[in-house]
Design an enzyme around this catalytic site. Structure first.
Site, PDB file in Angstrom:
ATOM      1  N   HIS A 187      -7.847   4.976   0.136  1.00 38.51           N
ATOM      2  CA  HIS A 187      -8.537   3.701   0.241  1.00 38.51           C
ATOM      3  C   HIS A 187      -9.288   3.638   1.558  1.00 38.51           C
ATOM      4  O   HIS A 187      -9.079   4.458   2.453  1.00 38.51           O
ATOM      5  CB  HIS A 187      -7.564   2.525   0.104  1.00 38.51           C
ATOM      6  CG  HIS A 187      -6.359   2.603   1.002  1.00 38.51           C
ATOM      7  ND1 HIS A 187      -5.325   3.496   0.805  1.00 38.51           N
ATOM      8  CD2 HIS A 187      -6.019   1.901   2.114  1.00 38.51           C
ATOM      9  CE1 HIS A 187      -4.401   3.330   1.746  1.00 38.51           C
ATOM     10  NE2 HIS A 187      -4.808   2.372   2.559  1.00 38.51           N
ATOM     11  N   ASP A 245      -1.800   6.169   2.953  1.00 39.54           N
ATOM     12  CA  ASP A 245      -0.763   5.701   3.872  1.00 39.54           C
ATOM     13  C   ASP A 245       0.437   6.640   3.772  1.00 39.54           C
ATOM     14  O   ASP A 245       0.881   6.949   2.675  1.00 39.54           O
ATOM     15  CB  ASP A 245      -0.338   4.278   3.530  1.00 39.54           C
ATOM     16  CG  ASP A 245      -1.450   3.273   3.787  1.00 39.54           C
ATOM     17  OD1 ASP A 245      -2.318   3.566   4.632  1.00 39.54           O
ATOM     18  OD2 ASP A 245      -1.439   2.207   3.139  1.00 39.54           O
ATOM     19  N   HIS A 297      -8.329   7.168   3.551  1.00 35.47           N
ATOM     20  CA  HIS A 297      -7.053   7.722   3.962  1.00 35.47           C
ATOM     21  C   HIS A 297      -6.007   7.357   2.923  1.00 35.47           C
ATOM     22  O   HIS A 297      -6.240   6.505   2.062  1.00 35.47           O
ATOM     23  CB  HIS A 297      -6.627   7.153   5.328  1.00 35.47           C
ATOM     24  CG  HIS A 297      -6.425   5.673   5.309  1.00 35.47           C
ATOM     25  ND1 HIS A 297      -7.472   4.776   5.318  1.00 35.47           N
ATOM     26  CD2 HIS A 297      -5.300   4.915   5.263  1.00 35.47           C
ATOM     27  CE1 HIS A 297      -7.002   3.546   5.281  1.00 35.47           C
ATOM     28  NE2 HIS A 297      -5.686   3.593   5.245  1.00 35.47           N
ATOM     29  N   ARG A 306     -13.569  -9.937   8.607  1.00 38.33           N
ATOM     30  CA  ARG A 306     -12.462  -9.736   7.677  1.00 38.33           C
ATOM     31  C   ARG A 306     -11.195  -9.498   8.484  1.00 38.33           C
ATOM     32  O   ARG A 306     -11.215  -8.797   9.500  1.00 38.33           O
ATOM     33  CB  ARG A 306     -12.717  -8.539   6.759  1.00 38.33           C
ATOM     34  CG  ARG A 306     -11.569  -8.243   5.780  1.00 38.33           C
ATOM     35  CD  ARG A 306     -11.945  -7.164   4.773  1.00 38.33           C
ATOM     36  NE  ARG A 306     -10.842  -6.915   3.858  1.00 38.33           N
ATOM     37  CZ  ARG A 306      -9.926  -5.955   4.024  1.00 38.33           C
ATOM     38  NH1 ARG A 306     -10.005  -5.146   5.074  1.00 38.33           N
ATOM     39  NH2 ARG A 306      -8.940  -5.794   3.156  1.00 38.33           N
TER      40      ARG A 306
END
Length: 331
Positions: A255, A200, A198, A265
């Site tokens: 990303h 941002d 996607h 994570r």
């Protein structure tokens, strides 16, 4: 912020190493601004070190995030559902997209944080104080970086972007992501898409993560490049609004985040956004050549509305491309 309704398992690709930009903010100002502009043009992404955000503020926010995600699911669900703010698990957005993660999404407005803190923490005042301090510190870092960009681009008003996110009506967001290990992966070379590819939509994203890898960016030839975790750095990436206002000169980088079989994570992302009424259009200094803008003007409210009606992995800027302009792969 999207993946398909089923998350594929991908083999760890053997890619040619790419040296992603790491920018020392303690350097000479004019040189730093040139480095930032170059990174935004080539990658839409860079890391910053010597950023000035106090380690105790970062550590305090990480501890609060971990305390929340360690709670039993019924306790976490009291802070949800994410509509859009609050706790969410796997479901991303409103169009059927899912991910292998859980998250907490907050508006950065102090009143909103104060109200949400009641359902997030057993000590709401502590959470509110720490979250507010973290957001204020990272916002100031984002503003400094945006003003360095403006100086590097030689725009008349170098504070054009920082003023947007400092505005009392700024629509900026703060998101905590937790990616549990994927037990069903077969080996170390198997990775699962935790948060699909996607861009941002906002102006700028400031990302901090723990020492577990997973973030990848897509460079111009479509190759995915892993971003090694760095405890001393913030990752910075260009958003759609910044791409539009630089008329495509800066790249809103695609990303994604991958999960692994062994370690969780966690990441903390500040999304610097304009007020809903803010007008987004290419700056005059960015109108080179024939003086045409790649994108028609829009308000941030209009852009959000358009984005929320689409799969968030779609190229949303294409909706606002000016008539007659040819797609050259910048959106």
């Amino acid at each position: 912020m999207v993946v398909a309704s089923s998350n594929p398992i991908v083999k760890l690709e053997k890619v040619q190493p790419v040296e992603l930009p790491i920018i020392d903010l303690s350097g000479e100002r004019s040189e730093v601004s040139k480095q930032i502009v170059k990174a935004c043009e080539e990658y839409g992404f860079f890391k910053v070190i010597n950023h000035g955000v106090a380690e105790d503020i970062i550590a305090g926010m990480e501890e609060e995030a971990l305390n929340f995600f360690r709670k039993p699911l019924p306790e976490k669900q009291k802070a949800g559902p994410a509509n859009p703010y609050g706790y969410g698990c796997k479901n991303i957005g409103f169009n059927g997209d899912v991910g292998e993660l859980e998250f907490l999404l907050l508006h950065t407005n102090p009143i909103s944080i104060s109200l949400k803190s009641i359902s997030i923490s057993n000590d709401p005042n502590k959470f509110r104080t720490i979250a507010t301090a973290y957001i204020e510190s990272v916002r100031e870092l984002a503003c400094e970086i945006l003003e360095l960009m403006g100086e590097g681009l030689c725009v008349t008003d170098a504070s054009v972007w920082s003023r947007m996110i400092r505005d009392v009506d700024s629509d900026s967001l703060f998101r905590l992501n937790h990616y549990p290990p994927s037990d069903h992966l077969q080996g170390d070379d198997d990775l699962q898409v935790g948060f699909g590819e996607h861009t941002d939509p906002q102006i700028l994203t400031m990302l901090r993560s723990n020492d577990v890898g997973g973030l990848q960016i897509s460079v111009r030839d479509g190759m995915w490049v892993p971003v090694p975790p760095d405890p001393n750095a913030f990752c910075v990436n260009v958003g759609d609004v910044l791409q539009a206002m630089t008329n495509g000169r800066f790249l809103s980088v695609r990303h994604r985040a991958l999960t692994n079989s062994s370690r969780p994570r966690m990441s903390m992302a500040y999304f610097g956004a304009p007020p809903l009424h803010a007008r987004v259009e290419a700056l005059p200094e960015m109108l080179t050549g024939n003086g045409a803008s790649l994108y028609r003007p829009f308000t941030w409210a209009e852009y959000k509305k358009a984005a929320y009606t689409r799969r968030l992995g779609d190229s949303r800027l294409e909706v606002f491309r000016a008539c007659g302009e040819v797609h050259h792969g910048v959106a």
